[in-house]
Design a protein around this motif. Structure first.
Motif, PDB file in Angstrom:
ATOM      1  N   VAL A 147       0.837  -1.187   0.000  1.00 38.97           N
ATOM      2  CA  VAL A 147       0.000   0.000   0.000  1.00 38.97           C
ATOM      3  C   VAL A 147       0.879   1.245   0.000  1.00 38.97           C
ATOM      4  CG1 VAL A 147      -1.917  -1.098   1.170  1.00 38.97           C
ATOM      5  CG2 VAL A 147      -0.127  -0.025   2.515  1.00 38.97           C
ATOM      6  N   ALA A 148       0.346   2.312  -0.523  1.00 39.10           N
ATOM      7  CA  ALA A 148       1.089   3.568  -0.545  1.00 39.10           C
ATOM      8  C   ALA A 148       1.205   4.104   0.868  1.00 39.10           C
ATOM      9  CB  ALA A 148       0.360   4.568  -1.430  1.00 39.10           C
ATOM     10  N   LYS A 149       2.178   4.965   1.095  1.00 39.19           N
ATOM     11  CA  LYS A 149       2.371   5.537   2.414  1.00 39.19           C
ATOM     12  C   LYS A 149       1.308   6.585   2.713  1.00 39.19           C
ATOM     13  CE  LYS A 149       7.349   4.800   2.558  1.00 39.19           C
ATOM     14  NZ  LYS A 149       8.681   5.439   2.686  1.00 39.19           N
ATOM     15  N   LEU A 150       1.149   6.855   3.998  1.00 37.47           N
ATOM     16  CA  LEU A 150       0.133   7.813   4.431  1.00 37.47           C
ATOM     17  C   LEU A 150       0.365   9.185   3.824  1.00 37.47           C
ATOM     18  CD1 LEU A 150      -2.338   8.092   6.305  1.00 37.47           C
ATOM     19  CD2 LEU A 150      -0.770   8.811   8.117  1.00 37.47           C
ATOM     20  N   ASP A 151       1.632   9.530   3.581  1.00 44.06           N
ATOM     21  CA  ASP A 151       1.916  10.874   3.072  1.00 44.06           C
ATOM     22  C   ASP A 151       1.495  11.057   1.613  1.00 44.06           C
ATOM     23  OD1 ASP A 151       3.885   9.480   1.737  1.00 44.06           O
ATOM     24  OD2 ASP A 151       5.548  10.335   2.866  1.00 44.06           O
ATOM     25  N   SER A 152       0.958  10.010   0.987  1.00 43.85           N
ATOM     26  CA  SER A 152       0.428  10.166  -0.366  1.00 43.85           C
ATOM     27  C   SER A 152      -0.945  10.830  -0.343  1.00 43.85           C
ATOM     28  CB  SER A 152       0.322   8.805  -1.060  1.00 43.85           C
ATOM     29  OG  SER A 152      -0.696   8.022  -0.480  1.00 43.85           O
ATOM     30  N   LEU A 153      -1.556  10.879   0.847  1.00 38.92           N
ATOM     31  CA  LEU A 153      -2.872  11.495   0.990  1.00 38.92           C
ATOM     32  C   LEU A 153      -2.746  12.986   1.284  1.00 38.92           C
ATOM     33  CD1 LEU A 153      -4.707   8.876   3.253  1.00 38.92           C
ATOM     34  CD2 LEU A 153      -4.585   8.934   0.763  1.00 38.92           C
ATOM     35  N   THR A 154      -3.733  13.743   0.853  1.00 33.64           N
ATOM     36  CA  THR A 154      -3.785  15.158   1.213  1.00 33.64           C
ATOM     37  C   THR A 154      -4.218  15.269   2.672  1.00 33.64           C
ATOM     38  OG1 THR A 154      -6.121  15.418   0.617  1.00 33.64           O
ATOM     39  CG2 THR A 154      -4.484  15.729  -1.142  1.00 33.64           C
ATOM     40  N   LYS A 155      -4.066  16.448   3.239  1.00 33.53           N
ATOM     41  CA  LYS A 155      -4.456  16.661   4.632  1.00 33.53           C
ATOM     42  C   LYS A 155      -5.930  16.357   4.820  1.00 33.53           C
ATOM     43  CE  LYS A 155      -4.285  20.120   8.334  1.00 33.53           C
ATOM     44  NZ  LYS A 155      -3.895  21.509   8.693  1.00 33.53           N
ATOM     45  N   ARG A 156      -6.754  16.780   3.865  1.00 37.66           N
ATOM     46  CA  ARG A 156      -8.196  16.530   3.941  1.00 37.66           C
ATOM     47  C   ARG A 156      -8.490  15.032   3.882  1.00 37.66           C
ATOM     48  NH1 ARG A 156     -12.489  19.100   5.742  1.00 37.66           N
ATOM     49  NH2 ARG A 156     -12.497  20.871   4.311  1.00 37.66           N
ATOM     50  N   GLU A 157      -7.782  14.324   2.999  1.00 39.50           N
ATOM     51  CA  GLU A 157      -8.002  12.882   2.866  1.00 39.50           C
ATOM     52  C   GLU A 157      -7.587  12.134   4.130  1.00 39.50           C
ATOM     53  OE1 GLU A 157      -7.416  12.630  -2.006  1.00 39.50           O
ATOM     54  OE2 GLU A 157      -5.728  12.260  -0.651  1.00 39.50           O
ATOM     55  N   VAL A 158      -6.498  12.587   4.754  1.00 36.92           N
ATOM     56  CA  VAL A 158      -6.074  11.968   6.014  1.00 36.92           C
ATOM     57  C   VAL A 158      -7.149  12.159   7.073  1.00 36.92           C
ATOM     58  CG1 VAL A 158      -4.431  12.098   7.933  1.00 36.92           C
ATOM     59  CG2 VAL A 158      -3.600  12.182   5.580  1.00 36.92           C
ATOM     60  N   GLY A 159      -7.695  13.376   7.126  1.00 37.43           N
ATOM     61  CA  GLY A 159      -8.747  13.660   8.098  1.00 37.43           C
ATOM     62  C   GLY A 159      -9.963  12.782   7.902  1.00 37.43           C
ATOM     63  N   ILE A 160     -10.357  12.602   6.655  1.00 39.02           N
ATOM     64  CA  ILE A 160     -11.519  11.763   6.357  1.00 39.02           C
ATOM     65  C   ILE A 160     -11.212  10.296   6.645  1.00 39.02           C
ATOM     66  CG2 ILE A 160     -12.958  10.896   4.456  1.00 39.02           C
ATOM     67  CD1 ILE A 160     -12.936  13.751   3.334  1.00 39.02           C
ATOM     68  N   ALA A 161      -9.999   9.867   6.322  1.00 38.99           N
ATOM     69  CA  ALA A 161      -9.609   8.486   6.617  1.00 38.99           C
ATOM     70  C   ALA A 161      -9.662   8.217   8.114  1.00 38.99           C
ATOM     71  CB  ALA A 161      -8.205   8.206   6.080  1.00 38.99           C
ATOM     72  N   ARG A 162      -9.240   9.183   8.902  1.00 39.36           N
ATOM     73  CA  ARG A 162      -9.294   9.019  10.358  1.00 39.36           C
ATOM     74  C   ARG A 162     -10.745   8.956  10.839  1.00 39.36           C
ATOM     75  NH1 ARG A 162      -4.521   8.965  12.555  1.00 39.36           N
ATOM     76  NH2 ARG A 162      -2.750  10.138  11.708  1.00 39.36           N
ATOM     77  N   LYS A 163     -11.598   9.762  10.234  1.00 39.70           N
ATOM     78  CA  LYS A 163     -13.015   9.733  10.598  1.00 39.70           C
ATOM     79  C   LYS A 163     -13.610   8.362  10.288  1.00 39.70           C
ATOM     80  CE  LYS A 163     -13.514  13.963  12.072  1.00 39.70           C
ATOM     81  NZ  LYS A 163     -13.807  14.207  13.511  1.00 39.70           N
ATOM     82  N   ILE A 164     -13.206   7.796   9.165  1.00 39.62           N
ATOM     83  CA  ILE A 164     -13.674   6.458   8.798  1.00 39.62           C
ATOM     84  C   ILE A 164     -13.202   5.437   9.826  1.00 39.62           C
ATOM     85  CG2 ILE A 164     -13.403   4.590   7.115  1.00 39.62           C
ATOM     86  CD1 ILE A 164     -13.322   6.762   4.931  1.00 39.62           C
ATOM     87  N   SER A 165     -11.947   5.556  10.260  1.00 41.78           N
ATOM     88  CA  SER A 165     -11.396   4.602  11.232  1.00 41.78           C
ATOM     89  C   SER A 165     -12.089   4.721  12.587  1.00 41.78           C
ATOM     90  CB  SER A 165      -9.888   4.816  11.399  1.00 41.78           C
ATOM     91  OG  SER A 165      -9.611   5.993  12.135  1.00 41.78           O
ATOM     92  N   GLU A 166     -12.708   5.872  12.836  1.00 42.46           N
ATOM     93  CA  GLU A 166     -13.454   6.077  14.079  1.00 42.46           C
ATOM     94  C   GLU A 166     -14.896   5.589  13.960  1.00 42.46           C
ATOM     95  OE1 GLU A 166     -13.025  10.245  14.664  1.00 42.46           O
ATOM     96  OE2 GLU A 166     -10.879  10.131  15.150  1.00 42.46           O
ATOM     97  N   GLY A 167     -15.255   5.093  12.762  1.00 42.07           N
ATOM     98  CA  GLY A 167     -16.579   4.517  12.577  1.00 42.07           C
ATOM     99  C   GLY A 167     -17.641   5.456  12.053  1.00 42.07           C
TER     100      GLY A 167
END
Length: 205
Positions: free
Chosen positions: A141-161
């Motif tokens: 998988v690609a590294k986390l830094d391939s995501l934009t700041k907004r995408e990281v934020g949304i990914a974290r929201k997804i991980s929180e359910g």
């Protein structure tokens, strides 16, 4: 009413789950299967909202059953019920679209809450199993830094359910925009579904 299918090759497990969950007014145990093929046969002509899926079953195991179910319908939710020695199977099931996993020795209340969460499009990932699965995960998988700041934020929201609707409301975005972000995240990380996003983000908690 949540229609539940129980799939486990051990009769005692099936009966125990059916007894516990059948006490809930909003749960309806519509079918009990001793292997994955019986689940597929049932779903050919009947409806189900969620399958409580054992991994190791004869005839057709939980991984292949998950794959076949998700190929036909994303709407049927799958909660893997597992033991500590099933890590390789768990990851394969997640790749094929399983919506979460719990240990078989979880409490009845935790199981009830997990079913409701998954029906509401939330992820359920047992913490102990997740830690072990992550140690064995060697996905390209690609590294986390391939995501934009907004995408990281949304990914974290997804991980929180959080669902797309909840993310959209919190970030003042449309659901369509959030859906596009999720698609971008999946593409960049080379993942297949929201559950894998949640699992991936656990590495950076």
């Amino acid at each position: 009413m949540i229609k539940i299918i129980i799939a486990d090759d051990q009769q005692l497990i099936r009966e125990g789950l059916s007894l516990v969950l059948g006490l809930k007014r909003d749960f309806d145990i519509v079918f009990e299967a001793k292997n994955g093929q019986e689940v597929l046969d049932y779903l050919e002509t009947n409806d189900g909202d969620i399958v409580l899926m054992d991994i190791k079953m004869p005839v057709l195991n939980g991984v292949e059953t998950t794959r076949k179910i998700k190929e036909k319908s994303e709407s049927v939710k799958i909660l893997i019920l597992t033991t500590f020695d099933d890590y390789d199977f768990i990851f394969q099931a997640l790749k094929h679209g399983a919506d979460g996993y719990l240990l078989k020795n979880t409490s009845s209340q935790e199981l009830i809450e997990a079913i409701k969460k998954i029906i509401n499009n939330e992820q359920v990932l047992d913490k102990e199993v997740t830690r072990q699965v992550l140690q064995l995960t060697k996905c390209d998988v690609a590294k986390l830094d391939s995501l934009t700041k907004r995408e990281v934020g949304i990914a974290r929201k997804i991980s929180e359910g959080n669902s797309n609707k909840e993310i959209a409301q919190e970030l003042f975005l449309s659901e369509g925009t959030v859906k596009n972000y999720v698609s971008n995240i999946l593409s960049k990380l080379r993942l297949h579904n929201r559950t894998e996003i949640a699992l991936f983000m656990k590495k950076y908690d």
